[in-house]
Structures are given as C-alpha cells and as structure tokens.
Scaffold this active site. Structure first.
Site, PDB file in Angstrom:
ATOM      1  N   THR A 114       0.340   5.580  -0.294  1.00 33.17           N
ATOM      2  CA  THR A 114      -0.471   6.781  -0.447  1.00 33.17           C
ATOM      3  C   THR A 114      -0.023   7.556  -1.685  1.00 33.17           C
ATOM      4  OG1 THR A 114      -0.923   6.983   1.919  1.00 33.17           O
ATOM      5  CG2 THR A 114      -1.047   9.007   0.609  1.00 33.17           C
ATOM      6  N   TYR A 155      -0.430   4.973  12.780  1.00 34.64           N
ATOM      7  CA  TYR A 155      -1.817   5.384  12.627  1.00 34.64           C
ATOM      8  C   TYR A 155      -2.666   4.803  13.761  1.00 34.64           C
ATOM      9  CZ  TYR A 155       0.010   7.028   8.227  1.00 34.64           C
ATOM     10  OH  TYR A 155       0.774   7.683   7.288  1.00 34.64           O
ATOM     11  N   GLY A 196      -2.489  -1.442  10.794  1.00 32.52           N
ATOM     12  CA  GLY A 196      -2.060  -1.350  12.189  1.00 32.52           C
ATOM     13  C   GLY A 196      -0.612  -0.938  12.315  1.00 32.52           C
ATOM     14  N   GLY A 226       7.225  -1.833  -2.557  1.00 35.08           N
ATOM     15  CA  GLY A 226       6.598  -0.528  -2.614  1.00 35.08           C
ATOM     16  C   GLY A 226       7.072   0.283  -3.801  1.00 35.08           C
ATOM     17  N   PRO A 233       0.830  -1.204   0.000  1.00 33.96           N
ATOM     18  CA  PRO A 233       0.000   0.000   0.000  1.00 33.96           C
ATOM     19  C   PRO A 233       0.862   1.250   0.000  1.00 33.96           C
ATOM     20  CG  PRO A 233       0.021  -1.022   2.168  1.00 33.96           C
ATOM     21  CD  PRO A 233       0.710  -1.969   1.256  1.00 33.96           C
ATOM     22  N   GLN A 274      -6.864  -1.354   1.663  1.00 35.73           N
ATOM     23  CA  GLN A 274      -6.307  -1.086   2.991  1.00 35.73           C
ATOM     24  C   GLN A 274      -7.187  -0.076   3.717  1.00 35.73           C
ATOM     25  OE1 GLN A 274      -2.918   1.476   4.121  1.00 35.73           O
ATOM     26  NE2 GLN A 274      -1.860  -0.425   4.659  1.00 35.73           N
TER      27      GLN A 274
END
Length: 356
Positions: free
Chosen positions: A25, A179, A175, A313, A23, A98
């Site tokens: 952003t 965050y 998790g 990533g 994941p 996610q």
C-alpha cells in the site's frame, strides 16, 4: 539447480525470473481512487521483476480501508489502470492486480455517505487506522447479510473482469493481513452461525467461493491467492489453530488450478513447509526475516526448492532494479518509512537505479 534468476512458467504466463514485487500500500491514488501517471512510472520502473503484484485495490466502494487507495470498480479506474499496465508491458513486465477488500479494517470517515466498514461478524479489531482526520480507533463493523456476502463475491468477480479489461495479466485475491477474506477464515472475527461461519468448512467457504467465481470469470490461470496463516496477527486477526483451517482451504482450492498461492510466512516455519507440501501449484513465499527486509540470503529458498518464486517488499520499494542488484549482491538503497504512505514522487519514483 534452479535459481531466482531463471525464467518461470506461471500457469502459461512466462516470467523472466522468479523474483516477485510484493503488494505494498502506498496511498497515492487521486480522487476517485484513480491511479496516476506517477503510479505508472513507479510500476514501470520495477518491470524487471518476474512478477509485479500491485498495492491492494478495492473491488467495491465499501472495500476501502485506508486513505488514497485505488479501486477497480469504475470505468474511470479501469481506464487509469490501463495506463499503468501499458507502461509495465512496454518494459517487458508482468503485472497482477491485488484485489483487497479491507472488511472491518477502516473507518466511516474513509467511506462515502453513511457507509460503515463491514465484516463477517460485528466484532471490532483492536487498534487504529490512519485517516485524513488523524488516527482513529477501528469501529465495530456491520455484519454482512447472506445476500450481501453473495453480492461481495460478485463484486470480486466484477473487479477481476475489470482488471483483465485494464490489461492486467491476472489478479491476486488478498486473503491475508487480517482483511475481509481472512476475517471469514478466523474463528474470532467470524462468529456466524449460518453457512459462512462456525465449522472449518463454513469459515473457508467465502475464500473458496470467491476463488471459484473469479476463476470461472477470467480463468484460474489468471488467479492467485495470498494468505498469512496463524502466526501473523495483522490487524488483530486471531487464528489460534490455523492448521485445520488452512489444510481444508488448500484441499478445496487445489482442484481449481490457480496460478499460485502466495504466503506471508510467520514465526512457524513448519506450518509454512506443511502448506508448501500440500499445495499442488506454484508457491510464492514472502519469508520471515526477523524484522529485516528480505535480502540476498533468502535467494537460497529458490535453490533448495522451499519456494518457486520469492516475494520482496521493502527492498523492491527502494530498489527499482532489484533483480540486477540481487544478482551482484548489492549495494541496496535503504527504504525510507517516512515516505511509505501518501505524498508524491519523493520516496516513490526517486529511488535511483544502479549506475551504468
């Protein structure tokens, strides 16, 4: 010997290989937290991954921590995500959403009305967040009441149901990276004295209850959890003694039969190996690589059994056909950090695939 290019069974979901798009952003959602046609193109380009895990997607309005991030808490968002999942499935891909509640990470200017970031305790993170008005210091979050903690769990459940309705193959609970879920796990960010804080048993309760409730709603075989224990000080998270916390967390989660545990490795490889040993299900590793992107060298972690699946990533961001490139040892496009966040197609859908 198992290799990264062998198929895998993820709690009943068939994966073409053991390479995971981690994941990331990208801050390219439209107004209202809506993924766009460009989002669908971006993920469909990367459908040769064994598993795609989307960028962090907020389960409720107050979960937003960055500009232009998508949500999955409205009918319009569900419909927009359906375009993305259809595009990925048309290419034979598997995609999990996610679910990320940023908690204390964020700023009031990113939220509607008089909302402010929330957290387990009124403890501000050190650092800044980028906003449309420029960088701003993190604020002191408003402490969630007991009823609000339960309501937030219900929001994760609703978001998971929305994800399935939008065509996702499952969800990953975020998790990690400092965050909200990790904020409850950490003894510095969580200074509560009620059932949600204090002892290890109480600090893991939020993560466990979210996992239980989401599993009850959509099936544990559709639920994964991402963690970054101890040595990953993202967003000023502090876990000085992570071993007891994560041992208890894994012990509580093992009976649920989740689809996977996804770990961001820090500097402590022994801690990673201990967690790998204690976890009874599929283990996805985002390995520590001393500042460089995860590359060909890490494929051996599948071969030697350190991990069941391997998460990439930046290399997946820049190489839409990454499995094919890894199989032949490259060459690899280099990711451009200037286009990581915001903008349009540049640095998003314009990275080339291998010729032929």
């Amino acid at each position: 010997m198992t290799t990264a290019f062998d198929p895998a069974d993820l709690a009943g979901t068939k994966l073409a290989n053991r390479l995971v798009m981690a994941p990331m952003t990208r801050s390219r959602a439209a107004e209202g937290g809506l993924p766009t046609e460009l989002t669908a193109e971006y993920y469909a380009q990367r459908a040769s991954a064994g598993l795609i895990i989307t960028e962090g997607t907020q389960p409720n309005v107050n979960g937003q921590g960055y500009p232009f991030t998508p949500g999955i808490h409205s009918a319009e968002q569900v419909a927009a995500w359906r375009v993305v999942t259809d595009a990925v499935h048309a290419k034979g891909g598997v995609i999990f959403a996610q679910l990320m509640h940023a908690g204390r990470i964020g700023h009031p200017v990113l939220l509607p009305g008089d909302m402010t970031p929330v957290g387990p305790s009124p403890v501000a993170a050190k650092g800044q967040v980028y906003t449309p008005e420029g960088p701003k210091d993190f604020v002191t979050p408003r402490e969630l009441t007991g009823d609000e903690v339960r309501a937030t769990i219900a929001d994760f459940v609703s978001a998971a149901r929305n994800a399935v309705d939008a065509g996702f193959d499952g969800v990953e609970l975020h998790g990690a990276a400092g965050y909200l879920i990790q904020q409850f796990l950490g003894p510095v960010s969580n200074q509560r004295t009620d059932e949600w804080g204090g002892s290890v048993e109480n600090r893991i309760r939020f993560a466990v209850e979210v996992a239980k409730a989401v599993s009850a709603e959509i099936g544990a075989h559709r639920v994964g959890l991402r963690i970054s224990p101890g040595t990953n000080p993202f967003n000023d998270i502090q876990e000085p003694e992570p071993q007891p916390t994560y041992a208890a967390l894994i012990e509580a989660l093992n009976p649920l039969g989740l689809a996977y545990l996804h770990m961001i490795e820090g500097a402590d490889r022994d801690l990673m190996l201990t967690i790998r040993k204690e976890w009874q299900g599929t283990f996805i590793l985002n390995p520590a690589t001393e500042g460089r992107p995860t590359g060909v060298e890490e494929l051996k972690l599948i071969e030697d059994g350190t991990a069941d699946l391997l998460a990439y990533g930046a290399l997946f961001l820049a190489n839409p056909d990454l499995p094919a490139r890894l199989a032949v040892g490259g060459p690899f496009n280099e990711a451009d950090p200037a286009t990581f966040y915001g903008g349009g197609a540049e640095g998003y859908t314009d990275y080339p695939a291998l010729a032929g």
